[in-house]
Design a protein around this motif. Structure first.
Motif, PDB file in Angstrom:
ATOM      1  N   ALA A   1     -71.687  -3.932 133.510  1.00 15.57           N
ATOM      2  CA  ALA A   1     -71.589  -5.227 132.661  1.00 15.57           C
ATOM      3  C   ALA A   1     -72.804  -6.165 133.260  1.00 15.57           C
ATOM      4  O   ALA A   1     -73.268  -6.870 132.589  1.00 15.57           O
ATOM      5  N   ALA A   2     -73.007  -5.916 134.436  1.00 14.10           N
ATOM      6  CA  ALA A   2     -74.326  -6.899 135.067  1.00 14.10           C
ATOM      7  C   ALA A   2     -75.514  -6.629 134.581  1.00 14.10           C
ATOM      8  O   ALA A   2     -76.255  -7.244 134.162  1.00 14.10           O
ATOM      9  N   GLY A   3     -75.704  -5.143 134.283  1.00 12.56           N
ATOM     10  CA  GLY A   3     -77.022  -4.818 133.945  1.00 12.56           C
ATOM     11  C   GLY A   3     -76.891  -5.211 132.178  1.00 12.56           C
ATOM     12  O   GLY A   3     -78.081  -5.598 131.755  1.00 12.56           O
ATOM     13  N   LYS A   4     -75.865  -5.162 131.660  1.00 10.83           N
ATOM     14  CA  LYS A   4     -75.977  -5.578 130.346  1.00 10.83           C
ATOM     15  C   LYS A   4     -76.381  -6.960 130.154  1.00 10.83           C
ATOM     16  O   LYS A   4     -76.887  -7.320 129.355  1.00 10.83           O
ATOM     17  N   MET A   5     -75.718  -7.990 131.035  1.00 13.63           N
ATOM     18  CA  MET A   5     -75.851  -9.180 131.050  1.00 13.63           C
ATOM     19  C   MET A   5     -77.270  -9.604 131.302  1.00 13.63           C
ATOM     20  O   MET A   5     -77.922 -10.555 130.831  1.00 13.63           O
ATOM     21  N   THR A   6     -77.633  -8.754 132.290  1.00 18.21           N
ATOM     22  CA  THR A   6     -79.208  -9.131 132.826  1.00 18.21           C
ATOM     23  C   THR A   6     -80.066  -8.737 131.707  1.00 18.21           C
ATOM     24  O   THR A   6     -81.022  -9.696 131.418  1.00 18.21           O
ATOM     25  N   GLY A   7     -79.998  -7.547 130.864  1.00 18.93           N
ATOM     26  CA  GLY A   7     -80.715  -7.511 129.932  1.00 18.93           C
ATOM     27  C   GLY A   7     -80.769  -8.248 128.644  1.00 18.93           C
ATOM     28  O   GLY A   7     -81.917  -8.784 127.924  1.00 18.93           O
TER      29      GLY A   7
ATOM     30  N   LEU B 161     -90.060 -19.839 121.657  1.00 16.70           N
ATOM     31  CA  LEU B 161     -89.959 -21.028 120.739  1.00 16.70           C
ATOM     32  C   LEU B 161     -90.570 -22.268 121.209  1.00 16.70           C
ATOM     33  O   LEU B 161     -90.802 -23.132 120.703  1.00 16.70           O
ATOM     34  N   GLY B 162     -90.181 -22.360 122.592  1.00 17.89           N
ATOM     35  CA  GLY B 162     -90.494 -23.866 123.312  1.00 17.89           C
ATOM     36  C   GLY B 162     -91.766 -24.004 123.655  1.00 17.89           C
ATOM     37  O   GLY B 162     -93.008 -24.119 123.432  1.00 17.89           O
TER      38      GLY B 162
ATOM     39  N   PHE C   8     -83.192 -12.919 125.758  1.00 19.58           N
ATOM     40  CA  PHE C   8     -82.898 -14.172 125.037  1.00 19.58           C
ATOM     41  C   PHE C   8     -83.875 -15.276 125.723  1.00 19.58           C
ATOM     42  O   PHE C   8     -84.407 -16.286 125.012  1.00 19.58           O
ATOM     43  N   TRP C   9     -84.174 -15.120 127.017  1.00 23.09           N
ATOM     44  CA  TRP C   9     -85.007 -15.890 127.858  1.00 23.09           C
ATOM     45  C   TRP C   9     -86.484 -15.858 127.261  1.00 23.09           C
ATOM     46  O   TRP C   9     -87.154 -16.998 126.969  1.00 23.09           O
ATOM     47  N   GLN C  10     -86.741 -14.824 126.766  1.00 18.98           N
ATOM     48  CA  GLN C  10     -88.179 -14.470 126.277  1.00 18.98           C
ATOM     49  C   GLN C  10     -88.357 -15.026 125.080  1.00 18.98           C
ATOM     50  O   GLN C  10     -89.154 -15.579 124.541  1.00 18.98           O
TER      51      GLN C  10
END
Length: 147
Positions: A128-134, A146-147, A139-141
């Motif tokens: 789960a942590a790996g999925k969340m980190t990915g 966008l900003g 989404f951060w990129q």
């Protein structure tokens, strides 16, 4: 004649959507997502609230999907709202996947195959942590571009 055609098209569309929504909710109820959430959080006494929120969520989600209301929130507030919505959807999908995995008895099969007697919860946490980190990196990129 055109009005009758539009009315019948709307009627059949709503009927088909209702059947699909009922099937999805029946699937979620059968695999025990809602019962498991109530059991884990100790909120079984609020079952009427759960039912109301689940129904309202389905109805409002369908209305938002059909009519595509624009939400004009930009800047930090928009990113915060997007993050909260993404986290909520991610938690729900995680609960759905775990309920489905338990229903299919996949966890005991995995633990037998990799000879894991102790520490299965850590394996699940690591996945789960790996999925969340990915997901966060992805989404951060996208947000940074966008900003």
């Amino acid at each position: 004649m055109i009005l009758l055609k539009k009315v019948l098209l709307a009627f059949f569309g709503l009927c088909a959507g209702g059947v699909i929504a009922a099937g999805v909710y029946a699937f979620l109820a059968i695999i025990g997502v809602f019962v498991r959430l109530m059991g884990k959080t100790g909120t079984r006494k609020h079952i009427f609230l759960y039912e109301t929120v689940i129904i309202l969520g389905g109805v409002i989600g369908n209305i938002m999907d059909i009519y595509e209301f624009p939400i004009a929130i930009g800047g930090f507030t928009g990113h915060l709202l997007l993050g909260i919505c993404g986290l909520s959807v991610g938690i729900f999908v995680g609960c759905l996947v775990m309920s489905l995995a338990e229903t299919l008895k996949a966890l005991p099969t995995i633990s037998r195959r990799i000879h894991l007697a102790v520490g299965l919860q850590y394996l699940i946490l690591a996945l789960a942590a790996g999925k969340m980190t990915g997901s966060l990196l992805y989404f951060w990129q996208k947000m940074a571009s966008l900003g």
